[in-house]
Design a protein around this motif. Structure first.
Motif, PDB file in Angstrom:
ATOM      1  N   GLN A  99       1.809  48.808  18.360  1.00  0.00           N
ATOM      2  CA  GLN A  99       1.777  50.185  18.888  1.00  0.00           C
ATOM      3  C   GLN A  99       2.208  50.290  20.355  1.00  0.00           C
ATOM      4  N   ILE A 100       2.030  49.199  21.122  1.00  0.00           N
ATOM      5  CA  ILE A 100       2.543  49.272  22.510  1.00  0.00           C
ATOM      6  C   ILE A 100       3.894  48.566  22.624  1.00  0.00           C
ATOM      7  N   ILE A 121       2.259  53.232  27.429  1.00  0.00           N
ATOM      8  CA  ILE A 121       0.984  53.038  28.138  1.00  0.00           C
ATOM      9  C   ILE A 121       0.883  54.011  29.317  1.00  0.00           C
ATOM     10  N   HIS A 122       1.970  54.132  30.087  1.00  0.00           N
ATOM     11  CA  HIS A 122       1.964  55.055  31.240  1.00  0.00           C
ATOM     12  C   HIS A 122       1.600  56.478  30.810  1.00  0.00           C
ATOM     13  N   ILE A 132      -6.752  50.629  25.778  1.00  0.00           N
ATOM     14  CA  ILE A 132      -7.285  49.329  25.348  1.00  0.00           C
ATOM     15  C   ILE A 132      -6.241  48.669  24.449  1.00  0.00           C
ATOM     16  N   ALA A 133      -5.684  47.554  24.919  1.00  0.00           N
ATOM     17  CA  ALA A 133      -4.614  46.901  24.160  1.00  0.00           C
ATOM     18  C   ALA A 133      -5.089  45.572  23.586  1.00  0.00           C
ATOM     19  N   ALA A 134      -4.667  45.293  22.363  1.00  0.00           N
ATOM     20  CA  ALA A 134      -5.031  44.023  21.718  1.00  0.00           C
ATOM     21  C   ALA A 134      -4.265  42.884  22.374  1.00  0.00           C
ATOM     22  N   ALA A 159       1.183  39.928  31.439  1.00  0.00           N
ATOM     23  CA  ALA A 159       2.493  40.531  31.144  1.00  0.00           C
ATOM     24  C   ALA A 159       2.408  42.057  31.211  1.00  0.00           C
ATOM     25  N   ILE A 160       1.320  42.611  30.708  1.00  0.00           N
ATOM     26  CA  ILE A 160       1.146  44.072  30.784  1.00  0.00           C
ATOM     27  C   ILE A 160       1.004  44.484  32.254  1.00  0.00           C
TER      28      ILE A 160
END
Ligand code: ADP
Ligand code: ASP
Ligand code: MG
Length: 411
Positions: A99-100, A121-122, A132-134, A159-160
């Motif tokens: 999803q991201i 995300i932004h 909240i990212a996996a 990395a994010i």
């Protein structure tokens, strides 16, 4: 408004109470006026349990299916975290790697990140959500789920943070920072306040499991400030950052032991140009990363070529090397699985001499035999018998006084 990325490891989200505590940390940062992205790992030992489930059904489980399976652990944590934050009255949305748009290559179980859909995300951060990212998971260009290697949520987080140009990436874990060595193996280890990317890169790749090595590579490449800190105590952790001048004054910053290694020696490779290249390009073709390489002359016509790899890669490596036997005409193969590598790391080694001498002398005085030695500008590593590896680590830590604060050590 600056962006903060907070990563929570498995033990820091192991149950509802811990997820709630992690959620509180995210909310606290949000209330201070930051945009917050949380990256979460699978709860507790869930990844290990899923691996065990798969092996019960198949001794050689297909890697694609393993990635598909293991990614479910992180997927559960992120939604639970979003549920917890919403219950505190704040907006939160959870996302899978897909999803991201966490796009990776297709090397299942050790995929490398290629790009991240930072605009997705932004957009949610701008709308006031805690995102909240996996961790640990991505997706390849064909839509297969991939994972980044065990411990890979650190890499997802850094990395994010790099992609979003975050102010800091906080790594919340079950220790309150990076120690001179693993405090579980040497209880006298002391916490390091600041460590350079280069030192941490060496420490992580030599077995300091507190951070995933690839995470540090991202940190260094994109200048992400990383702080490793406790998820339960409210104290400053360890900053992983650019080198600062006083770091040079510290001779040895840390020590590691790595015992999940195997050493392959190809005996009697004929001396002809291109043979070593054939070996390592065959291994690279099988996506096996090789650690230390040593070639020694046997006689005028042949040499022995030794290298270490992760034990997990041994079966694939042997298959690959046997497949090129006809081509390079080596005599035999010798395998050691009963070895471990102990290392001392420090950027101070660039400007001080005598480190190797002290290390070898101390190991010899303790009757620890050295199988082979490799060095870089800022590290010295020795392969030793596995049964002697804990003792070897202790000897190195004592020799370089890694139980003392740097200013209290005699050089
Ligand atoms: P998480 O699940 O939060 O990612 P990890 O188990 O991957 O946590 O990493 C934390 C562990 O790393 C610690 O419990 C510690 O035993 C181990 N470790 C290894 N080397 C070091 C070190 N030099 N400093 C601190 N911890 C270390
Ligand atoms: N859950 C994965 C593992 O146990 C990734 C991580 O925790 O970083 O390896
Ligand atoms: Mg970890």
């Amino acid at each position: 408004m600056s962006i903060i990325v907070q990563k929570f490891g498995g033990t820091s989200v192991a149950n509802s109470e811990k997820i709630r505590n992690a959620a509180k940390r995210a909310v606290a940062k949000y209330k201070q006026g930051h945009k917050v992205v949380v990256v979460a790992s699978a709860r507790g030992k869930q990844t290990d349990e899923l691996v065990a489930d798969a092996y019960e059904l198949n001794p050689d489980p297909p890697k694609r299916e393993m990635d598909q399976l293991l990614s479910t652990g992180e997927q559960q944590t992120v939604s639970l975290m979003a549920i917890a934050i919403q219950n505190m009255g704040y907006k939160a949305l959870s996302f899978t790697g897909h999803q991201i748009q966490m796009i990776t290559d297709s090397v299942h179980s050790k995929a490398r990140i290629e790009s991240i859909g930072s605009e997705i995300i932004h957009e949610k951060l701008d709308d006031g959500y805690i995102v909240i990212a996996a961790g640990f998971q991505g997706i390849d260009e064909k839509g297969n789920v991939t994972t980044l290697g065990r411990g890979g949520s650190d890499t997802s987080a850094v990395a994010i943070a790099a992609a979003l140009k975050a102010k800091q990436c906080e790594i919340y874990t079950d220790v309150d920072g990076i120690y001179t060595t693993d405090p579980r193996k040497y209880s006298k280890a002391v916490k390091i306040n600041q460590v350079s990317y280069d030192e941490m890169l060496e420490l992580a790749s030599l077995g300091a499991g507190v951070m995933h090595g690839r995470a540090i590579e991202f940190g260094k490449k994109y200048g992400v400030e990383i702080q490793v800190r406790s998820s339960t105590l409210d104290i400053e952790g360890t900053l992983i950052t650019e080198e600062v001048p006083q770091m040079e004054g510290i001779l040895v910053s840390g020590a590691t032991v790595q015992s999940d290694l195997a050493k392959i020696t190809i005996i009697g490779i004929p001396h002809s140009p291109g043979n070593a290249a054939k070996v390592f390009s065959a291994l690279a073709g099988t996506k096996i990363s090789v650690n230390d390489i040593i070639q020694t002359e046997l006689d005028d016509n042949s040499a022995n070529l030794s290298f270490t790899i992760s034990k997990n890669d041994l079966a694939d490596a042997l298959k690959t090397i046997k497949a090129i036997k006809n081509e390079i005409q080596y005599r035999d193969l010798f395998i050691r699985e009963d070895i471990a590598e102990v290392s001392a790391v420090g950027i101070g080694m660039r400007t001080h001499y005598g480190v190797a001498d002290r290390m070898f002398k101390a190991l010899a005085e303790n009757k620890i035999n050295i199988d082979s030695i490799t060095t870089s500008e800022i590290r010295i590593s020795c392969l030793v018998d596995k049964q002697q590896s804990d003792k070897a680590l202790e000897v190195i830590c004592d020799t370089f006084q890694l139980d003392k604060e740097p200013e209290e050590r005699d050089m």
